[in-house]
Design an enzyme around this catalytic site. Structure first.
Site, PDB file in Angstrom:
ATOM      1  N   ASP A  18       0.872  -1.179   0.000  1.00  0.00           N
ATOM      2  CA  ASP A  18       0.000   0.000   0.000  1.00  0.00           C
ATOM      3  C   ASP A  18       0.907   1.227   0.000  1.00  0.00           C
ATOM      4  OD1 ASP A  18      -1.926   2.067   0.656  1.00  0.00           O
ATOM      5  OD2 ASP A  18      -3.235   0.439   1.347  1.00  0.00           O
ATOM      6  N   ASP A  19       0.519   2.269  -0.748  1.00  0.00           N
ATOM      7  CA  ASP A  19       1.353   3.472  -0.790  1.00  0.00           C
ATOM      8  C   ASP A  19       1.130   4.371   0.425  1.00  0.00           C
ATOM      9  OD1 ASP A  19      -1.217   3.721  -2.066  1.00  0.00           O
ATOM     10  OD2 ASP A  19      -0.655   5.798  -2.499  1.00  0.00           O
TER      11      ASP A  19
ATOM     12  N   ASP B  55      -3.060  -3.269  -2.421  1.00  0.00           N
ATOM     13  CA  ASP B  55      -3.872  -2.078  -2.641  1.00  0.00           C
ATOM     14  C   ASP B  55      -4.025  -1.874  -4.154  1.00  0.00           C
ATOM     15  OD1 ASP B  55      -5.214   0.292  -2.025  1.00  0.00           O
ATOM     16  OD2 ASP B  55      -3.368   1.476  -2.247  1.00  0.00           O
TER      17      ASP B  55
ATOM     18  N   MET C 159      -5.311   1.211  -5.743  1.00  0.00           N
ATOM     19  CA  MET C 159      -4.970   2.567  -6.157  1.00  0.00           C
ATOM     20  C   MET C 159      -3.599   2.964  -5.639  1.00  0.00           C
ATOM     21  SD  MET C 159      -7.705   4.101  -7.616  1.00  0.00           S
ATOM     22  CE  MET C 159      -8.153   5.717  -7.006  1.00  0.00           C
TER      23      MET C 159
ATOM     24  N   ASP D   1      18.658 -64.479 -16.351  1.00  0.00           N
ATOM     25  CA  ASP D   1      19.557 -63.769 -17.269  1.00  0.00           C
ATOM     26  C   ASP D   1      19.421 -64.398 -18.651  1.00  0.00           C
ATOM     27  OD1 ASP D   1      22.465 -62.034 -16.981  1.00  0.00           O
ATOM     28  OD2 ASP D   1      22.216 -63.340 -18.745  1.00  0.00           O
TER      29      ASP D   1
ATOM     30  N   ASN E 197      22.325 -58.754 -29.965  1.00  0.00           N
ATOM     31  CA  ASN E 197      22.698 -57.385 -30.313  1.00  0.00           C
ATOM     32  C   ASN E 197      23.675 -57.353 -31.484  1.00  0.00           C
ATOM     33  OD1 ASN E 197      21.269 -55.704 -28.537  1.00  0.00           O
ATOM     34  ND2 ASN E 197      22.689 -56.158 -26.873  1.00  0.00           N
TER      35      ASN E 197
ATOM     36  N   ASP F 161      16.543 -54.542 -27.820  1.00  0.00           N
ATOM     37  CA  ASP F 161      15.559 -53.882 -26.958  1.00  0.00           C
ATOM     38  C   ASP F 161      14.183 -54.528 -27.103  1.00  0.00           C
ATOM     39  OD1 ASP F 161      17.441 -52.191 -26.047  1.00  0.00           O
ATOM     40  OD2 ASP F 161      16.652 -50.371 -27.002  1.00  0.00           O
TER      41      ASP F 161
ATOM     42  N   GLU G 215      20.329 -57.374 -19.191  1.00  0.00           N
ATOM     43  CA  GLU G 215      19.407 -58.490 -19.423  1.00  0.00           C
ATOM     44  C   GLU G 215      19.303 -59.358 -18.175  1.00  0.00           C
ATOM     45  OE1 GLU G 215      22.717 -59.295 -19.199  1.00  0.00           O
ATOM     46  OE2 GLU G 215      22.487 -61.100 -20.427  1.00  0.00           O
TER      47      GLU G 215
HETATM   48  P1  GH3 Z   1      25.426 -65.044 -20.927  1.00  0.00           P
HETATM   49  O1  GH3 Z   1      24.665 -66.176 -21.528  1.00  0.00           O
HETATM   50  O2  GH3 Z   1      26.686 -65.479 -20.283  1.00  0.00           O
HETATM   51  O3  GH3 Z   1      24.572 -64.229 -20.027  1.00  0.00           O
HETATM   52  O4  GH3 Z   1      25.893 -64.147 -22.164  1.00  0.00           O
HETATM   53  P2  GH3 Z   1      25.369 -62.707 -22.514  1.00  0.00           P
HETATM   54  O5  GH3 Z   1      25.838 -62.335 -23.856  1.00  0.00           O
HETATM   55  O6  GH3 Z   1      23.886 -62.609 -22.295  1.00  0.00           O
HETATM   56  O7  GH3 Z   1      26.026 -61.843 -21.355  1.00  0.00           O
HETATM   57  P3  GH3 Z   1      26.948 -60.588 -21.374  1.00  0.00           P
HETATM   58  O8  GH3 Z   1      26.892 -60.078 -19.956  1.00  0.00           O
HETATM   59  O9  GH3 Z   1      28.268 -60.903 -21.948  1.00  0.00           O
HETATM   60  O10 GH3 Z   1      26.250 -59.535 -22.311  1.00  0.00           O
HETATM   61  C1  GH3 Z   1      25.069 -58.888 -21.985  1.00  0.00           C
HETATM   62  C2  GH3 Z   1      24.690 -58.014 -23.138  1.00  0.00           C
HETATM   63  O11 GH3 Z   1      23.470 -57.383 -22.919  1.00  0.00           O
HETATM   64  C3  GH3 Z   1      25.692 -56.927 -23.361  1.00  0.00           C
HETATM   65  C4  GH3 Z   1      24.857 -55.730 -23.776  1.00  0.00           C
HETATM   66  O12 GH3 Z   1      25.143 -55.382 -25.096  1.00  0.00           O
HETATM   67  C5  GH3 Z   1      23.454 -56.221 -23.714  1.00  0.00           C
HETATM   68  N1  GH3 Z   1      22.568 -55.247 -23.109  1.00  0.00           N
HETATM   69  C6  GH3 Z   1      22.579 -54.779 -21.852  1.00  0.00           C
HETATM   70  N2  GH3 Z   1      21.588 -53.879 -21.688  1.00  0.00           N
HETATM   71  C7  GH3 Z   1      20.919 -53.767 -22.860  1.00  0.00           C
HETATM   72  C8  GH3 Z   1      19.803 -53.000 -23.319  1.00  0.00           C
HETATM   73  O13 GH3 Z   1      19.194 -52.211 -22.584  1.00  0.00           O
HETATM   74  N3  GH3 Z   1      19.417 -53.164 -24.600  1.00  0.00           N
HETATM   75  C9  GH3 Z   1      20.040 -54.044 -25.427  1.00  0.00           C
HETATM   76  N4  GH3 Z   1      19.603 -54.153 -26.675  1.00  0.00           N
HETATM   77  N5  GH3 Z   1      21.117 -54.756 -25.031  1.00  0.00           N
HETATM   78  C10 GH3 Z   1      21.543 -54.639 -23.765  1.00  0.00           C
HETATM   79 MG    MG Z   2      23.171 -62.798 -20.399  1.00  0.00          MG
END
Ligand code: GH3
Ligand code: MG
Length: 456
Positions: free
Chosen positions: A9-10, A53, A55, A329, A337, A346, A372
Site C-alpha cells: 500500500d502506498d 492495494d 490505487m 539372465d 545385439n 531392446d 538383461e
Molecule cells: P550369458 O549367456 O553369459 O549371459 O551371455 P550374454 O551375452 O547374455 O552376457 P553378457 O553379460 O556378456 O552380455 C550382456 C549383453 O546385454 C551386453 C549388452 O550389449 C546387452 N545389453 C545390456 N543392456 C541392454 C539394453 O538395454 N538393450 C540391449 N539391446 N542390449 C543390452
Molecule cells: Mg546374459
C-alpha cells in the site's frame, strides 16, 4: 500455521493497520510501498500471500497482480486485493487480472483473517505439490502455468440450490463457462459429488430447512471431494455464515445480487486453480512411477527392489510363509545385439518382460536390474513350486520364438534361471539374492537354458 504475508500500500497508515492485525495473529509480515517493490519481494520466493492495494501511483494493483500471475515463479502466490472501491467492475477487473480475493476498506477483521487463513492453507497444499513435482522432474510445469481455464474449455460444475429461479439464473450466467449439473437436495448432491469428478461445487445458502455449512463440511471430509473447490452463493448480511464457511475450507463466495461477470470470473479462477493442482498431483504421481520403473520394459527397477524386498521378507517371516526369488539372465544376449542390432535387442527385452508379466501373479514382483538381468520375487511360494514356475517360464521363452527381429521372423531366445528360497528368519534380502545369483551362475556353467535351485 505461520505464513509470510506481503502488505502493499502506498499509504503508510494503511500498511501499519493491516500489519498490526496480522502480527497479532502471529503471521510474518513484510511491507512494500509500491508495485515495483512488491514484484521484487515476490520474486525472492518467500511470500505466501499478498494483500494488495489497487490505487497506487505508478503501477497500480491490477498491473502488479497481472504481472505476478503471468510469471511462473510467482503465479501460485494468492493475491487479495484491498480496495476502497467496492465496485463490481473493479472486482471483475481484479479477478481477470488473476486476483484470488477481495477485501473492502475499512477491512473487517474477521473477514481479513478468515480469508488469509483459508488462502494460506490452500497455498501450503500447492507448495507441497510444487516442491514434490519439481524435485522429481522439472518438465511441463512452466507451460502449464501459462494456460488459462478459459482456453481449456468449460469446467464441470455442480450447483446445489433449492430455489428454482436462482438455479435458472446461475445456469444462465454460467452457460458458457461451465457444464452445470443442478440439484436441489443437498444429501443427493453429496452422493452425486462423491461419484463424479466435479471441478467446482457451488452451494447456495438459500435452503429453507437445511444448514448449507453441513454440506460444505461433508464435502470437505470425504476423500473423493476433499480437493474440489467450493463456492458459496449467499445473501447480504450473511457474514457469519461466510466466515464459518471459509474456516471450514470453502474456497470462495459470492453475494447476491449476483453480478454475472463476477460469478464467471470467480468460477474461472477456481477451475484454473483446480486444474493446476490436479496437474501437479498427477505430475508427482508420474514422477514417482518414473523413479521406480524401468522405462524400456515397464517392470520395476533395482531401486524399487532394494526398497521393497525387505518389506516382503519381513511380511513372509511374520506370517511364517516361504518367499522365493528367481534370478534370470538371457543367454548369449550379446549375440542378439551383435547379429540384429541394439533395437532388436531392446525389442527382445520388451517381449521377454511381457512374457514374465503374463507368467506371474499380482503379488509377485518382477524387476529389471539392468541389462538383461531380471529378478522375480514370489511371496508365499515354497522352493519346489518356485522351481516349477521357473521351469515353465524357461520353456515358454525357449519354445516360442520371439517376434522381434528383421521382418518379424521368429528369433529363438533362451534364459537361465537361479532359484533360492528364504531359509531362515534373519536372512537379508542381499543374502537371498546372492544365493539366487549363485544358482544362476551354476545354470550358465552347466550349459544355459536351464533352471538351477540353490539348496538353502
Ligand atoms: P550369458 O549367456 O553369459 O549371459 O551371455 P550374454 O551375452 O547374455 O552376457 P553378457 O553379460 O556378456 O552380455 C550382456 C549383453 O546385454 C551386453 C549388452 O550389449 C546387452 N545389453 C545390456 N543392456 C541392454 C539394453 O538395454 N538393450 C540391449 N539391446 N542390449 C543390452
Ligand atoms: Mg546374459
Amino acid at each position: 500455521m505461520t505464513a509470510r504475508i506481503l502488505v502493499v500500500d502506498d499509504i503508510p497508515a494503511n500498511v501499519k493497520l493491516l500489519e498490526a492485525r496480522l502480527l497479532a495473529e502471529y503471521f510474518d509480515v513484510i511491507t512494500a510501498v509500491n508495485g515495483e517493490q512488491a514484484l521484487e519481494i515476490c520474486a525472492g520466493g518467500q511470500v505466501d500471500l499478498v494483500l494488495l492495494d489497487i490505487m497506487m501511483p505508478g503501477m497500480d494493483g491490477f498491473e502488479v497482480c497481472e504481472r505476478l500471475k503471468a510469471d511462473s515463479a510467482t503465479t501460485h502466490i494468492p493475491v487479495v486485493m484491498v480496495t476502497a472501491l467496492d465496485q463490481p467492475s473493479d472486482r471483475v477487473r481484479g479477478l481477470r487480472a488473476g486476483a484470488d480475493d477481495f477485501l473492502t476498506k475499512p477491512v473487517n477483521d474477521l473477514q481479513l483473517l478468515a480469508r488469509v487463513k483459508s488462502l494460506v492453507r490452500l497455498k501450503a497444499l500447492t507448495d507441497e505439490l510444487r516442491i514434490r513435482a519439481q524435485a522429481a522432474h522439472d518438465v511441463g510445469i512452466n507451460s502449464l502455468l501459462g494456460t488459462k481455464a478459459e482456453q481449456e474449455g468449460k469446467g464441470k460444475a455442480l450447483l446445489v440450490d433449492e430455489r428454482r429461479n436462482s438455479q435458472d439464473r446461475i445456469a444462465q450466467i454460467l452457460r458458457k463457462t461451465a457444464d452445470l449439473t443442478v440439484m436441489s437436495d443437498p444429501q443427493a448432491a453429496l452422493f452425486e459429488a462423491a461419484e463424479n469428478a466435479y471441478e467446482l461445487i457451488l452451494v447456495s445458502t438459500n435452503f429453507s430447512n437445511y444448514d448449507p455449512l453441513r454440506l460444505c463440511s461433508q464435502l470437505r471430509s470425504l476423500d473423493r471431494t476433499r480437493f474440489v473447490p467450493l463456492l458459496l452463493v449467499c445473501d447480504q448480511g450473511e457474514e457469519d455464515t461466510v466466515n464459518r464457511a471459509l474456516e471450514l475450507g470453502v474456497n470462495d463466495y459470492i453475494i447476491r445480487p449476483i453480478d454475472p461477470n463476477e460469478l464467471v470470473a470467480r468460477c474461472s479462477t477456481q477451475f484454473r486453480r483446480k486444474r493446476y493442482n490436479d496437474y501437479l498431483r498427477s505430475s508427482v504421481q508420474h514422477s514417482i512411477e518414473l523413479a521406480v520403473t524401468d522405462p524400456l520394459t515397464g517392470l520395476y527397477n533395482r531401486r524399487y527392489l532394494d526398497s521393497h524386498m525387505h518389506i516382503l521378507i519381513e511380511r513372509s517371516v511374520a506370517r511364517d510363509r516361504i518367499l522365493s526369488v528367481l534370478a534370470i539372465d538371457l543367454d548369449r544376449f550379446k549375440t542378439v545385439n551383435d547379429t540384429y542390432g541394439h533395437d532388436v535387442g531392446d525389442e527382445v527385452l520388451r517381449e521377454f518382460s511381457n512374457r514374465v508379466r503374463a507368467a506371474i501373479r499380482g503379488i509377485d514382483l518382477a524387476c529389471r536390474l539392468g541389462g538383461e538381468e531380471f529378478v522375480i520375487v514370489l511371496p508365499d511360494t515354497e522352493g519346489p513350486v518356485a522351481e516349477s514356475i521357473a521351469e515353465r517360464l524357461r520353456r515358454e521363452i525357449a519354445e516360442v520364438p520371439f517376434r522381434a527381429g528383421p521382418d518379424g521372423q521368429g528369433l529363438t531366445v533362451t534364459a537361465s534361471v537361479g532359484v533360492a528360497s528364504l531359509s531362515e528368519a534373519g536372512e537379508s534380502a542381499a543374502e537371498l539374492l546372492k544365493r539366487a545369483d549363485n544358482a544362476l551362475f551354476e545354470a550358465k556353467a552347466r550349459g544355459r537354458n536351464r533352471v538351477v535351485a540353490q539348496a538353502a
